[in-house]
Design a protein around this motif. Structure first.
Motif, PDB file in Angstrom:
ATOM      1  N   VAL A 247       0.824  -1.206   0.000  1.00  0.00           N
ATOM      2  CA  VAL A 247       0.000   0.000   0.000  1.00  0.00           C
ATOM      3  C   VAL A 247       0.861   1.261   0.000  1.00  0.00           C
ATOM      4  O   VAL A 247       0.396   2.329  -0.385  1.00  0.00           O
ATOM      5  N   LEU A 248       2.105   1.154   0.428  1.00  0.00           N
ATOM      6  CA  LEU A 248       2.946   2.353   0.502  1.00  0.00           C
ATOM      7  C   LEU A 248       3.631   2.684  -0.817  1.00  0.00           C
ATOM      8  O   LEU A 248       3.851   3.849  -1.130  1.00  0.00           O
TER       9      LEU A 248
ATOM     10  N   TYR B  91      -7.182   5.959  11.931  1.00  0.00           N
ATOM     11  CA  TYR B  91      -5.782   5.582  12.085  1.00  0.00           C
ATOM     12  C   TYR B  91      -4.902   6.769  11.743  1.00  0.00           C
ATOM     13  O   TYR B  91      -5.002   7.335  10.655  1.00  0.00           O
TER      14      TYR B  91
ATOM     15  N   ASP C 246      -8.587   2.351   3.991  1.00  0.00           N
ATOM     16  CA  ASP C 246      -9.014   2.411   2.592  1.00  0.00           C
ATOM     17  C   ASP C 246      -8.144   3.414   1.837  1.00  0.00           C
ATOM     18  O   ASP C 246      -7.334   4.119   2.433  1.00  0.00           O
ATOM     19  N   ALA C 247      -8.312   3.435   0.531  1.00  0.00           N
ATOM     20  CA  ALA C 247      -7.455   4.267  -0.310  1.00  0.00           C
ATOM     21  C   ALA C 247      -8.008   5.681  -0.392  1.00  0.00           C
ATOM     22  O   ALA C 247      -8.377   6.161  -1.449  1.00  0.00           O
ATOM     23  N   ASP C 248      -8.053   6.357   0.756  1.00  0.00           N
ATOM     24  CA  ASP C 248      -8.586   7.714   0.792  1.00  0.00           C
ATOM     25  C   ASP C 248      -7.500   8.669   1.273  1.00  0.00           C
ATOM     26  O   ASP C 248      -6.667   8.312   2.092  1.00  0.00           O
ATOM     27  N   GLU C 249      -7.550   9.880   0.763  1.00  0.00           N
ATOM     28  CA  GLU C 249      -6.529  10.851   1.166  1.00  0.00           C
ATOM     29  C   GLU C 249      -6.794  11.428   2.545  1.00  0.00           C
ATOM     30  O   GLU C 249      -5.919  11.983   3.177  1.00  0.00           O
TER      31      GLU C 249
ATOM     32  N   PHE D 256       2.656   9.600   3.857  1.00  0.00           N
ATOM     33  CA  PHE D 256       1.505   9.073   4.597  1.00  0.00           C
ATOM     34  C   PHE D 256       1.131  10.022   5.722  1.00  0.00           C
ATOM     35  O   PHE D 256      -0.034  10.364   5.897  1.00  0.00           O
TER      36      PHE D 256
ATOM     37  N   LYS E 232     -11.652  12.152  -1.184  1.00  0.00           N
ATOM     38  CA  LYS E 232     -10.917  11.944  -2.431  1.00  0.00           C
ATOM     39  C   LYS E 232     -10.067  10.698  -2.297  1.00  0.00           C
ATOM     40  O   LYS E 232      -9.355  10.526  -1.318  1.00  0.00           O
ATOM     41  N   ALA E 233     -10.140   9.836  -3.294  1.00  0.00           N
ATOM     42  CA  ALA E 233      -9.298   8.633  -3.268  1.00  0.00           C
ATOM     43  C   ALA E 233      -7.877   9.016  -3.662  1.00  0.00           C
ATOM     44  O   ALA E 233      -7.674   9.965  -4.419  1.00  0.00           O
ATOM     45  N   THR E 234      -6.914   8.286  -3.150  1.00  0.00           N
ATOM     46  CA  THR E 234      -5.526   8.555  -3.520  1.00  0.00           C
ATOM     47  C   THR E 234      -5.311   8.183  -4.979  1.00  0.00           C
ATOM     48  O   THR E 234      -5.924   7.253  -5.491  1.00  0.00           O
ATOM     49  N   LYS E 235      -4.407   8.939  -5.629  1.00  0.00           N
ATOM     50  CA  LYS E 235      -4.174   8.667  -7.052  1.00  0.00           C
ATOM     51  C   LYS E 235      -3.020   7.704  -7.257  1.00  0.00           C
ATOM     52  O   LYS E 235      -3.001   6.930  -8.187  1.00  0.00           O
ATOM     53  N   LYS E 236      -2.015   7.816  -6.413  1.00  0.00           N
ATOM     54  CA  LYS E 236      -0.850   6.930  -6.553  1.00  0.00           C
ATOM     55  C   LYS E 236      -0.342   6.579  -5.166  1.00  0.00           C
ATOM     56  O   LYS E 236      -0.920   6.995  -4.158  1.00  0.00           O
ATOM     57  N   ALA E 237       0.764   5.810  -5.109  1.00  0.00           N
ATOM     58  CA  ALA E 237       1.322   5.401  -3.816  1.00  0.00           C
ATOM     59  C   ALA E 237       1.816   6.641  -3.053  1.00  0.00           C
ATOM     60  O   ALA E 237       2.279   7.581  -3.689  1.00  0.00           O
ATOM     61  N   PRO E 238       1.754   6.651  -1.743  1.00  0.00           N
ATOM     62  CA  PRO E 238       1.117   5.666  -0.877  1.00  0.00           C
ATOM     63  C   PRO E 238      -0.412   5.679  -1.029  1.00  0.00           C
ATOM     64  O   PRO E 238      -1.016   6.742  -1.020  1.00  0.00           O
ATOM     65  N   HIS E 239      -0.970   4.494  -1.162  1.00  0.00           N
ATOM     66  CA  HIS E 239      -2.410   4.386  -1.414  1.00  0.00           C
ATOM     67  C   HIS E 239      -3.240   4.700  -0.179  1.00  0.00           C
ATOM     68  O   HIS E 239      -4.407   5.026  -0.283  1.00  0.00           O
ATOM     69  N   VAL E 240      -2.634   4.530   0.996  1.00  0.00           N
ATOM     70  CA  VAL E 240      -3.360   4.840   2.230  1.00  0.00           C
ATOM     71  C   VAL E 240      -2.725   6.070   2.858  1.00  0.00           C
ATOM     72  O   VAL E 240      -1.553   6.333   2.671  1.00  0.00           O
ATOM     73  N   ARG E 241      -3.528   6.838   3.568  1.00  0.00           N
ATOM     74  CA  ARG E 241      -3.013   8.073   4.174  1.00  0.00           C
ATOM     75  C   ARG E 241      -3.492   8.202   5.611  1.00  0.00           C
ATOM     76  O   ARG E 241      -4.530   7.658   5.992  1.00  0.00           O
ATOM     77  N   ASP E 242      -2.732   8.986   6.353  1.00  0.00           N
ATOM     78  CA  ASP E 242      -3.048   9.297   7.740  1.00  0.00           C
ATOM     79  C   ASP E 242      -4.398  10.023   7.811  1.00  0.00           C
ATOM     80  O   ASP E 242      -4.731  10.803   6.932  1.00  0.00           O
TER      81      ASP E 242
END
Lengths: 483, 384
Positions: free
Chosen positions: A340-341, A381, A401-404, A460, B33-43
């Motif tokens: 994921v990173l 998290y 999940d893959a959210d910003e 991250f 908003k979904a991430t566009k590229k790595a890192p796919h997960v965010r704080d």
């Protein structure tokens, strides 16, 4: 049909000294542990069990030129061509001896291009025979007698050269260069990553032959970097060659990054190059020399909460994600080749990237929550201490999940980065130098030691959602362009 | 909702006002908003969350400031001194200042965001409140507006906006009104919102006392006790009087790790060290300030507020850990120097912080150069 052509990968085999060459020594006590303090492990849900499943040959595989960043590749085949295992499919425009070869025997069925006709994929349909191109064999005991030139030409001809990559810039190594040392990447601390030690169990012979070959490529040392707790026969013993050195690492991610290893063992300065290679590829190199064939074997670990069966799967280079997972694709899930990173979103219909040994499937992002900034956030998290979840000492695995989780803003909290970067660099100042295109300052601050992946945790953690790694990558690209 | 969004997105009629829409939209709902590229997960933490936490940390100081402003008026007038009435009277006095600060500042923030086509930065939520809290409760509202306009435009936006400013915008605004309108910002008449009423602040009392005397005695004579100054029942700028409230805010900021403990510790260290040094040189002919013990310095004037909320602004402070110590200590030293050695103006916190804001990049420069040298030595050492 079961794969008969695979090498004897059997991690469940008892590791012992019996099948290991007599000059091997017991390692452990000699090797000091390099303790990494900075960084953090993200304990993601969906770890794989240590169990190996052997997969059938996939119907199709793909060679993807974008996997080889920083190198200009051109086609050596056209649609309809018949290829064998080891037939060159792509070659480097700037150094035509370097090719990427086919992992299967069969027919080229599609060449997919993107914008500006950039090559994206060469899709090859397998014929199930796995006929191989025969290369010259070199028994293990002859390797110490071979010259540097012979080793290089053998690697180039057999199509395994692309597994050698260089730092700085993390691209395929240059043929005309002798690196100051070579790093073997035998541990991985990314979320849910493969246990390389487990992968190497039962592979001591091939691994050590591979190391002998690598030792011929450099005037310096071959540094094998692995986890403190490693116990496989490949890592618990080592050849007595003075050129091969072992280093044990411990600590949170990025303790397993090759950049961290290089920084702590043999850091690169301007004008210097080191090479690095994945542990599995060391086996591939050995196989080429000893048996005279290109070994396409790849073990991929399926991870993440979106996969039901999470195990180590033995397949081949370029296999489709759907084939490896073997489950119906789920909607609202993100299929990542890699972790994921640092991985790439390839989609359920995509293919595993050349250097990756992991598939992660996590829920797609994009859910909107009411007043997210104000709620206590018991289930959030965060590395920061701004959510109620930080008050509860949860040892449970987390679901991400893959959210910003926020909008892009200017950088305000500039002190969050350095705690998560295991290199001795000042991230904020490096960012400023890279952003302003000040190459000289960026080099002085150590950008040449860095790669995008070393800053994944900083990206991250950034509350302003700055793509720290991306900025470093752009800085490196600029340096490469300006020479 | 989606229809509304279309109006503001590219090609929509109100495309230009997108930053304003984005600010309001993400205030109600997370951006999603979904991430566009790595890192796919965010704080999960974003800037909004962090800035809101600073605002939360300011709540005790704000409430105490409102209460104290009312309390000062009521006690002079001899009116009802109950908690509720003091708070009510204070609120009438302070709320307009906070609102004007937010409105005038917000106008400039939105304007620049729209012209520059970037998002509205939540840092403004902090700046607007910080500025209001360092003003005297008697300030005319138009001066509030002029000050914050200067702070935002000249202090921040001309440098490129949030993240690029050299000075803390709230302090730049405060400094501007201080020098532009000294009659409304300094002296003894501005701290209590009653016409014609003058009362010297504790710092002014000590500064005005005769040479060689005891500062504590002078303060006691003027009716100031340590406890009053610590809790905050003294005349002064709205938010700065209560050291207790600032400490509560500080504890919150340190637990949540939003503020740098190094800066705050540095400030306290610098102040205590320098005032001790002055105490050592105390003589018969020395200024009364020389006899003021360090712990009194800590609770007087705007030191606690400045050290906790102003000096810790990560953008205008030093950005290296060593630099943060140096920056903090020098602020503490300068506060005491200005208080003691400068006869014109006894309060030095604002100027000390602004001065160090200017020097922070220089401090960082030397720290970074030192780091580069160390790095090269490390690489050379590894070779050998």
């Amino acid at each position: 049909m079961r794969l008969k052509w695979c090498e004897g990968f059997n991690p469940n085999a008892k590791s012992g000294l019996k099948d290991v060459r007599p000059y091997l020594k017991k390692r452990k006590s000699f090797v000091e542990v390099i303790q990494i303090k900075k960084g953090k492990d993200i304990k993601l849900k969906g770890a794989a069990e240590k169990q190996v499943e052997e997969l059938d040959l996939p119907k199709q595989v793909a060679i993807q030129p974008p996997d080889f960043r920083g190198v200009r590749l051109r086609l050596r085949v056209k649609e309809g061509d018949v290829v064998k295992v080891g037939t060159p499919v792509l070659e480097d425009k700037d150094c035509t001896q370097v090719h990427v070869v086919s992992p299967v025997s069969g027919k080229v069925v599609a060449i997919n291009r993107g914008e500006k006709r950039a090559l994206l994929q060469v899709v090859i349909e397998t014929d199930g025979k796995q006929e191989t191109v025969a290369f010259k064999k070199h028994p293990a005991e002859n390797i110490p007698l071979m010259s540097h030139k012979e080793i290089v030409s053998c690697l180039l001809e057999g199509g395994v050269w692309p597994v050698l990559r260089q730092r700085p810039f993390s691209k395929i190594a240059r043929v005309d260069q002798k690196p100051k040392s070579i790093f073997v990447h035998a541990m991985n601390t990314e979320p849910l990553a493969m246990d390389v030690d487990y992968r190497l169990n039962g592979q001591a012979k091939g691994f050590h032959t591979g190391l002998d070959i690598l030792a011929k490529l450099t005037e310096g040392s071959v540094h094998v970097c692995f986890h403190k707790e490693a116990s496989s026969d490949a890592l618990a013993n080592f050849p007595s060659s003075s050129k091969i050195k072992y280093h044990r690492f411990d600590g949170p991610h990025p303790a397993g990054n090759v950049g961290t290893h290089i920084h702590h063992v043999d850091p690169v300065h301007k004008g210097e190059f080191v090479w690095f290679v994945e542990a599995e590829d060391v086996l591939r190199i050995a196989k080429l020399f000893v048996e005279g064939v290109f070994s396409p074997v790849k073990v991929v670990v399926t991870t993440g909460e979106g996969v039901e069966k999470r195990v180590y799967k033995k397949t081949i280079i370029g296999a489709p994600v759907s084939h490896i997972i073997g489950e119906a694709a789920k909607s609202n899930m993100r299929y990542i080749s890699g972790s994921v990173l640092t991985g790439i979103n390839v989609g359920a219909q995509g293919y595993v990237c050349f250097y990756d040994s992991q598939i992660t499937v996590i829920p797609e992002g994009g859910k909107r929550e009411i007043l997210g900034w104000a709620l206590p956030g018991l289930n959030k998290y965060s590395f920061s201490k701004t959510f109620a979840s930080s008050l509860i000492n949860k040892n449970e695995d987390v679901s991400l999940d893959a959210d910003e989780h926020g909008g892009h803003r200017a950088i305000v909290f500039n002190s969050v980065y350095d705690d998560y970067v295991a290199l001795d660099v000042m991230t904020y100042f490096l960012l400023k130098a890279a952003l302003s295109g000040d190459i000289e300052e960026a080099e002085r601050l150590g950008i040449l030691e860095c790669d995008e992946e070393d800053f994944a945790l900083a990206t991250f953690a950034c509350p302003s959602k700055t793509d720290v790694g991306g900025i470093i990558r752009e800085g490196l690209d600029l340096i490469e362009k300006e020479g | 909702m989606k229809k509304l969004a279309k109006l503001f997105e590219k090609g929509g009629k109100l495309e230009k006002l997108y930053p304003l829409y984005e600010a309001l939209d993400t205030f109600v709902l997370t951006p999603g908003k979904a991430t566009k590229k790595a890192p796919h997960v965010r704080d999960a933490a974003d800037l909004k969350r962090m800035m809101v936490f600073v605002v939360i940390a300011l709540i005790p100081a704000t409430l105490m400031g409102i209460y104290n402003a009312g309390c000062q008026i009521q006690s002079f007038k001899g009116g009802d001194c109950s908690l509720l009435s003091c708070f009510g009277v204070g609120l009438m006095q302070v709320l307009p200042i906070i609102l004007v600060s937010y409105m005038a500042g917000g106008f400039w923030e939105v304007l620049f965001a729209v012209v520059r086509k970037h998002e509205i930065n939540e840092g403004f939520l902090v700046t607007g409140l910080l500025y209001a809290l360092v003003l005297p409760p008697t300030i005319p509202l138009w001066q509030v507006a002029v000050g914050i306009s200067f702070g935002i435009v000249i202090g921040k936006e001309i440098f490129g906006g949030t993240g690029f400013n050299v000075l803390n915008p709230a302090l730049a605004a405060r400094a501007f009104v201080f020098f532009a309108y000294p009659a409304q910002l300094s002296g003894d008449a501005v701290w209590v919102a009653v016409d014609g009423f003058t009362k010297a602040t504790p710092l002014a009392v000590v500064a005005g006392a005769g040479k060689g005397g005891s500062a504590i005695a002078a303060l006691a004579e003027a009716g100031y006790s340590f406890k009053d100054m610590f809790v905050g029942f003294i005349p002064g700028a709205i938010g700065e009087t209560s050291t207790l409230a600032c400490l509560v805010g500080l504890v919150f900021l340190l637990i949540t790790r939003v503020a740098s403990w190094r800066i705050v510790a540095g400030c306290a260290l610098g102040l205590v060290g320098t005032s001790l040094l002055f105490m050592c040189f105390q003589g018969e002919n020395s200024l009364t300030f020389f006899s003021l013990p360090p712990h009194w310095h800590l609770v007087m004037g705007g030191f606690a507020f400045g050290a906790v909320f102003m000096a810790t602004d990560p953008v205008s402070a030093s950005a290296t850990n060593t630099g943060r110590w140096i920056y903090g200590v020098l602020i503490g030293v300068l506060v005491v120097l200005i208080r003691m050695v400068n006869p014109a103006y006894p309060e030095g916190v604002m100027l000390a912080i602004l001065f160090m804001n200017v020097f922070a990049p220089l401090i960082d420069h030397f720290v970074v150069e030192g780091h580069i040298k160390k790095r090269l030595a490390y690489i050379e050492g590894k070779k050998g």
